[in-house]
Design an enzyme around this catalytic site. Sequence first.
Site, PDB file in Angstrom:
ATOM      1  N   TYR A  73       0.960  -0.817  -0.087  1.00  0.00           N
ATOM      2  CA  TYR A  73      -0.011  -0.164  -0.058  1.00  0.00           C
ATOM      3  C   TYR A  73       0.775   1.033   0.147  1.00  0.00           C
ATOM      4  CZ  TYR A  73       0.835   0.604   5.023  1.00  0.00           C
ATOM      5  OH  TYR A  73       1.420   0.558   6.528  1.00  0.00           O
ATOM      6  N   ASP A 123      -5.420  -3.666   2.285  1.00  0.00           N
ATOM      7  CA  ASP A 123      -4.358  -2.602   2.198  1.00  0.00           C
ATOM      8  C   ASP A 123      -3.928  -2.931   0.407  1.00  0.00           C
ATOM      9  OD1 ASP A 123      -4.159  -1.939   5.049  1.00  0.00           O
ATOM     10  OD2 ASP A 123      -2.858  -2.999   5.212  1.00  0.00           O
ATOM     11  N   LYS A 168      -8.839  -8.208   7.420  1.00  0.00           N
ATOM     12  CA  LYS A 168      -8.006  -8.391   6.622  1.00  0.00           C
ATOM     13  C   LYS A 168      -8.540 -10.296   6.767  1.00  0.00           C
ATOM     14  CE  LYS A 168      -3.153  -6.516   7.183  1.00  0.00           C
ATOM     15  NZ  LYS A 168      -2.063  -6.590   7.175  1.00  0.00           N
ATOM     16  N   ASP A 178      -7.955   2.227   9.032  1.00  0.00           N
ATOM     17  CA  ASP A 178      -6.916   2.176   8.263  1.00  0.00           C
ATOM     18  C   ASP A 178      -7.665   2.233   6.695  1.00  0.00           C
ATOM     19  OD1 ASP A 178      -5.647   2.147  10.414  1.00  0.00           O
ATOM     20  OD2 ASP A 178      -3.573   0.902   9.549  1.00  0.00           O
ATOM     21  N   GLY A 255      -5.799  10.390   9.870  1.00  0.00           N
ATOM     22  CA  GLY A 255      -4.898  10.573   8.410  1.00  0.00           C
ATOM     23  C   GLY A 255      -5.726  10.031   7.977  1.00  0.00           C
ATOM     24  N   TRP A 256      -5.157   7.965   7.781  1.00  0.00           N
ATOM     25  CA  TRP A 256      -5.984   7.556   7.014  1.00  0.00           C
ATOM     26  C   TRP A 256      -7.945   8.140   6.879  1.00  0.00           C
ATOM     27  CZ3 TRP A 256      -2.066   5.832   4.204  1.00  0.00           C
ATOM     28  CH2 TRP A 256      -0.690   4.930   4.446  1.00  0.00           C
TER      29      TRP A 256
END
Length: 412
Positions: A73, A123, A168, A178, A255-256
């Site tokens: 990623y 990801d 995942k 994320d 932030g993601w």
Amino acid sequence: MKIINLIKTTCLLLLSVAVFSCKSKQEEKTETQKETKIVAENLKWSERMALSEMERFPEAWQLDFHTKPKWSYTQGLVLKGFEELYKKTGKEVYYNYIKAFGDKMVNAKGEILTYDMEKYNIDMINAGKTLLYLYDKTGEEKYLLAIQTLRKQLDNHPRTSEGGFWHKKIYPWQMWLDGLYMGQPFYAEYTKTFEKGEAAEKAFDDIALQFQQIQKHSRDEETGLLYHGWDESREQKWADKETGTSPHFWSRALGWYAMALVDVLDFFPEHHPSRKDLIEYLNQLAVALTDYQDKDSGLWYQVTDQGNREGNYLEASGSCMFIYSLAKGVRKGYLPESYMDVAKKGYQGVLDHLIEVEDNGVVNLTQVCAVAGLGGNPYRDGTYEYYVNEKIRSNDPKGTGPFILASLELDK
């Protein structure tokens, strides 16, 4: 005897001349080295950082300090900055860096090197944005095949009971902030590019659902911040037994999420009823981020809401992600103009406190958290102590990529 003395004197003179000559050449070489800059200082910060990344990582697959090619990623994050930089400057060196990555990682059959769909890792979707760009530029069939493979992962990706993508396969029933960045901008761009009619509507509904789920389960009403992770099963040791959330607010996770919102909106249809919700989520987050911006430096702490606590530090990647998201949000009209001042203050804080420039002009970004997650082996428990004690390193791509994007937004 006189002849011998004369010979000695002559030898000493010749030796002195040789030493002086060597010294002069060495001084001249040193001066030349001082004058030779690998990265010119009259460029804007976006280019200075991009050229510094190319100096550190001559091949884009090396980003994140990889020693052999690996689909990741982080490459998609940094190369998004290179894509925008190329669009702005027209300098082929930036496009060539992206193209070399595509050619290395995707073979003629459209197979992605080291990618394994069966792991169902969200990801792995992010760098697909680079392939979308390369396919648009080149029309090469191999990129389309690779893009379709990544899109197929989303069709079969395991989900929570309400439809949220697991982070995942090895992290069952969990959504992390994320993951919104890793999957949704690609999903939205793919849909806008390739889908039409009912199929597109259904896909955009699904994209909106991911944000709705994370808002519903991870947002803290008191602070306005969102927890790093949420476990629907409540089975993880890090998960609150009532809410399922992890214990703390981590700036990079936030932030993601902020970047996911502003980037998804690039492709989200104007007429879609959920578009206004995404903009509202961004506005809510902007209020909270402003509340927790460090008043002195303009930066944000690793554990977002606990700036005064021992061990906490001003962290680069989360700060750069916030700056980019706020500045872009204002430019695109999603956020009030006042947030540009918040972004500018943060950006100046990065330049003042987190940027170092070497004698050769190479730019370094310091104080980047190398990695943080939840669960796994060894087990990451999400405590305050865990976040502040994870490895810190310079020039981690999770910081340099957002720095390039933030720099482009602020045109510095």
